[in-house]
Design an enzyme around this catalytic site. Structure first.
Site, PDB file in Angstrom:
ATOM      1  N   LYS A   1      -5.089  15.567  -7.459  1.00  0.00           N
ATOM      2  CA  LYS A   1      -4.652  15.146  -9.003  1.00  0.00           C
ATOM      3  C   LYS A   1      -3.517  16.873  -9.126  1.00  0.00           C
ATOM      4  CE  LYS A   1      -4.954  10.863 -10.374  1.00  0.00           C
ATOM      5  NZ  LYS A   1      -3.984   9.834 -10.020  1.00  0.00           N
TER       6      LYS A   1
ATOM      7  N   ASP B   1       1.038  -1.060  -0.025  1.00  0.00           N
ATOM      8  CA  ASP B   1      -0.215  -0.116   0.025  1.00  0.00           C
ATOM      9  C   ASP B   1       1.083   1.518   0.023  1.00  0.00           C
ATOM     10  OD1 ASP B   1      -1.630   2.195   0.284  1.00  0.00           O
ATOM     11  OD2 ASP B   1      -3.003   1.554   1.882  1.00  0.00           O
TER      12      ASP B   1
ATOM     13  N   ILE C   1     -10.320   7.032 -19.850  1.00  0.00           N
ATOM     14  CA  ILE C   1      -9.563   5.947 -20.633  1.00  0.00           C
ATOM     15  C   ILE C   1     -10.423   4.763 -20.200  1.00  0.00           C
ATOM     16  CG2 ILE C   1      -7.404   5.096 -20.278  1.00  0.00           C
ATOM     17  CD1 ILE C   1      -6.995   7.460 -21.223  1.00  0.00           C
TER      18      ILE C   1
ATOM     19  N   ASN D   1       1.750   5.885 -11.200  1.00  0.00           N
ATOM     20  CA  ASN D   1       0.357   5.695 -11.993  1.00  0.00           C
ATOM     21  C   ASN D   1      -0.736   6.017 -11.225  1.00  0.00           C
ATOM     22  OD1 ASN D   1      -0.927   4.840 -13.970  1.00  0.00           O
ATOM     23  ND2 ASN D   1      -1.107   3.155 -13.001  1.00  0.00           N
TER      24      ASN D   1
ATOM     25  N   TYR E   1     -10.977  14.630  -5.667  1.00  0.00           N
ATOM     26  CA  TYR E   1      -9.813  13.841  -6.942  1.00  0.00           C
ATOM     27  C   TYR E   1      -9.423  15.157  -7.453  1.00  0.00           C
ATOM     28  CZ  TYR E   1      -8.489  10.924 -10.808  1.00  0.00           C
ATOM     29  OH  TYR E   1      -7.938  10.598 -11.563  1.00  0.00           O
ATOM     30  N   GLY E   2      -9.722  16.103  -8.134  1.00  0.00           N
ATOM     31  CA  GLY E   2      -9.006  17.009  -8.953  1.00  0.00           C
ATOM     32  C   GLY E   2      -8.324  17.036  -8.132  1.00  0.00           C
TER      33      GLY E   2
HETATM   34  N1  LIG Z   1      -9.594   5.597 -16.250  1.00  0.00           N
HETATM   35  C1  LIG Z   1      -9.390   7.525 -16.461  1.00  0.00           C
HETATM   36  O1  LIG Z   1     -10.232   7.536 -17.548  1.00  0.00           O
HETATM   37  C2  LIG Z   1      -8.497   8.278 -16.260  1.00  0.00           C
HETATM   38  C3  LIG Z   1      -8.399   9.269 -16.738  1.00  0.00           C
HETATM   39  C4  LIG Z   1      -7.457  10.109 -15.804  1.00  0.00           C
HETATM   40  C5  LIG Z   1      -6.647   9.585 -15.207  1.00  0.00           C
HETATM   41  N2  LIG Z   1      -6.279   8.450 -14.427  1.00  0.00           N
HETATM   42  C6  LIG Z   1      -5.360   7.927 -13.673  1.00  0.00           C
HETATM   43  O2  LIG Z   1      -4.159   6.602 -13.684  1.00  0.00           O
HETATM   44  C7  LIG Z   1      -4.316   5.491 -12.886  1.00  0.00           C
HETATM   45  C8  LIG Z   1      -4.796   4.439 -13.324  1.00  0.00           C
HETATM   46  O3  LIG Z   1      -6.107   4.104 -13.653  1.00  0.00           O
HETATM   47  P1  LIG Z   1      -7.002   3.441 -14.060  1.00  0.00           P
HETATM   48  O4  LIG Z   1      -7.850   4.149 -14.894  1.00  0.00           O
HETATM   49  O5  LIG Z   1      -5.594   3.048 -14.745  1.00  0.00           O
HETATM   50  O6  LIG Z   1      -7.334   3.006 -13.003  1.00  0.00           O
HETATM   51  P2  LIG Z   1      -7.216   1.495 -12.396  1.00  0.00           P
HETATM   52  O7  LIG Z   1      -7.692   0.652 -13.093  1.00  0.00           O
HETATM   53  O8  LIG Z   1      -8.136   1.410 -11.176  1.00  0.00           O
HETATM   54  O9  LIG Z   1      -6.269   1.490 -11.571  1.00  0.00           O
HETATM   55  C9  LIG Z   1      -5.185   1.949 -10.548  1.00  0.00           C
HETATM   56  C10 LIG Z   1      -3.719   1.082 -10.058  1.00  0.00           C
HETATM   57  O10 LIG Z   1      -3.586   1.731  -8.494  1.00  0.00           O
HETATM   58  C11 LIG Z   1      -3.940   0.888  -7.501  1.00  0.00           C
HETATM   59  N3  LIG Z   1      -3.435   1.223  -6.695  1.00  0.00           N
HETATM   60  C12 LIG Z   1      -4.406   2.236  -6.224  1.00  0.00           C
HETATM   61  N4  LIG Z   1      -4.496   3.201  -4.863  1.00  0.00           N
HETATM   62  C13 LIG Z   1      -3.310   2.046  -4.149  1.00  0.00           C
HETATM   63  C14 LIG Z   1      -2.498   1.982  -3.078  1.00  0.00           C
HETATM   64  N5  LIG Z   1      -2.671   2.920  -1.761  1.00  0.00           N
HETATM   65  N6  LIG Z   1      -1.497   1.311  -3.347  1.00  0.00           N
HETATM   66  C15 LIG Z   1      -0.726   0.972  -4.194  1.00  0.00           C
HETATM   67  N7  LIG Z   1      -1.333   1.254  -5.564  1.00  0.00           N
HETATM   68  C16 LIG Z   1      -2.703   1.793  -5.493  1.00  0.00           C
HETATM   69  C17 LIG Z   1      -5.155  -0.067  -8.019  1.00  0.00           C
HETATM   70  O11 LIG Z   1      -3.882  -1.448  -7.004  1.00  0.00           O
HETATM   71  P3  LIG Z   1      -4.276  -2.079  -5.949  1.00  0.00           P
HETATM   72  O12 LIG Z   1      -5.895  -2.012  -6.196  1.00  0.00           O
HETATM   73  O13 LIG Z   1      -4.371  -3.156  -6.235  1.00  0.00           O
HETATM   74  O14 LIG Z   1      -4.045  -1.024  -4.911  1.00  0.00           O
HETATM   75  C18 LIG Z   1      -5.107  -0.431  -9.470  1.00  0.00           C
HETATM   76  O15 LIG Z   1      -4.113  -0.926 -10.068  1.00  0.00           O
HETATM   77  C19 LIG Z   1      -4.266   6.817 -11.711  1.00  0.00           C
HETATM   78  O16 LIG Z   1      -4.140   7.406 -11.001  1.00  0.00           O
HETATM   79  C20 LIG Z   1      -6.141   7.523 -12.187  1.00  0.00           C
HETATM   80  O17 LIG Z   1      -5.885   8.812 -11.506  1.00  0.00           O
HETATM   81  C21 LIG Z   1      -7.538   7.503 -14.982  1.00  0.00           C
END
Ligand SMILES: NC(=O)c1ccc[n+]([C@@H]2O[C@H](COP(=O)([O-])OP(=O)(O)OC[C@H]3O[C@@H](n4cnc5c(N)ncnc54)[C@H](OP(=O)(O)O)[C@@H]3O)[C@@H](O)[C@H]2O)c1
Length: 240
Positions: free
Chosen positions: A148, A54, A177, A81, A144-145
């Protein structure tokens, strides 16, 4: 040259695509996340090493640092990420609890590993942060915004500090995404259509879109690009 790459949140979505992109080049890739089973499965698929932790927990981060230092001695690329909107996932609580939740999920998960690992970075190393279009356009009143956005000046300061070591620090800002766990099934058709309509490209983004941009920013050829935010959202940040 084989590099050592660390990708937080590399078990799913964008992080998994990023990790796979580096692994395809023959790099040593370590993926970090909380769910060991999810990480192990992804690691097997893409040829990476899984490290469950974590990253909002200082003790876990220290364990990751010690493990990486022992296994590899140094690292070349850190991709921060991990993150997400805990308010979107229905985390309950008062305002302070919700904002603290997104602070932990998006700020601490990036800042703690960066502070712990920065001394392990090789010359010509790379640090990447994944922010969001939400840091520019808001996130429907959630924290959230804003959380970030907190990463941006942190990355700019870090770029100035690490620049003399030949290390660049950049930020990528995805828009919508798909094929990730981010929305957890909560994105309705109407909102999806509205987000796609905000792009100039007329489509949702893919994890691969982000992975290719991160890969470029981590390449030797991008060595004079630092302290930048690269928008990966089909122009939606400009608005319609
Ligand atoms: N999808 C979109 O539309 C979008 C748009 C803009 C930005 N983003 C950003 O892109 C990044 C990746 O997101 P995603 O869209 O790929 O969603 P996702 O599939 O939910 O990926 C997030 C990852 O972060 C890990 N994570 C979360 N909290 C954590 C912690 N405390 N310690 C270690 N790992 C942690 C999660 O794994 P575990 O739960 O197993 O820890 C998961 O693998 C994020 O920062 C998100 O805010 C996403």
């Amino acid at each position: 040259m084989t590099r050592t790459i660390v990708v937080s949140g590399g078990g799913t979505g964008i992080g998994k695509a990023v990790a796979a992109r580096f692994a395809a080049d023959g790099d040593r890739v370590v993926i970090v996340g909380r769910r060991a089973d999810v990480l192990e499965k992804a690691a097997r698929e893409i040829g990476a090493t899984a490290l469950a932790a974590d990253l909002s927990d200082p003790a876990d981060v220290e364990r990751v640092r010690a493990d990486l230092a022992e296994r590899f001695g140094s690292i070349d690329v850190l991709v921060n990420n991990a993150g997400g909107n805990v308010e979107r996932h229905g985390e309950q609580g008062d305002v302070a609890q919700r904002w603290t939740g997104n602070f932990r999920a998006n700020v601490l998960t990036a800042v703690l590993p960066t502070e712990a690992l920065r001394d392990l970075l090789n010359p010509s190393g790379r640090v990447l942060f994944v922010t969001s279009i939400a840091a520019f356009r808001g996130s429907s009143g959630t924290s959230y915004g804003p959380m970030k956005a907190a990463l941006h000046p942190y990355a700019f300061d870090l770029a100035a500090t690490l620049g003399p070591r030949g290390i660049t620090v950049n930020v990528v800002a995805p828009g919508l995404i798909e094929d990730t766990e981010f929305f957890g099934g909560t994105l309705g058709d109407e909102r999806r259509a509205m987000l796609v309509a905000q792009t100039h490209t007329g489509r949702a983004g893919t994890p691969q879109d982000v992975a290719e941009t991160v890969h470029w920013l981590a390449s030797p050829g991008s060595g004079h690009v630092t302290a930048q935010i690269v928008q990966v959202n089909g122009g939606a940040e400009r608005g319609r």
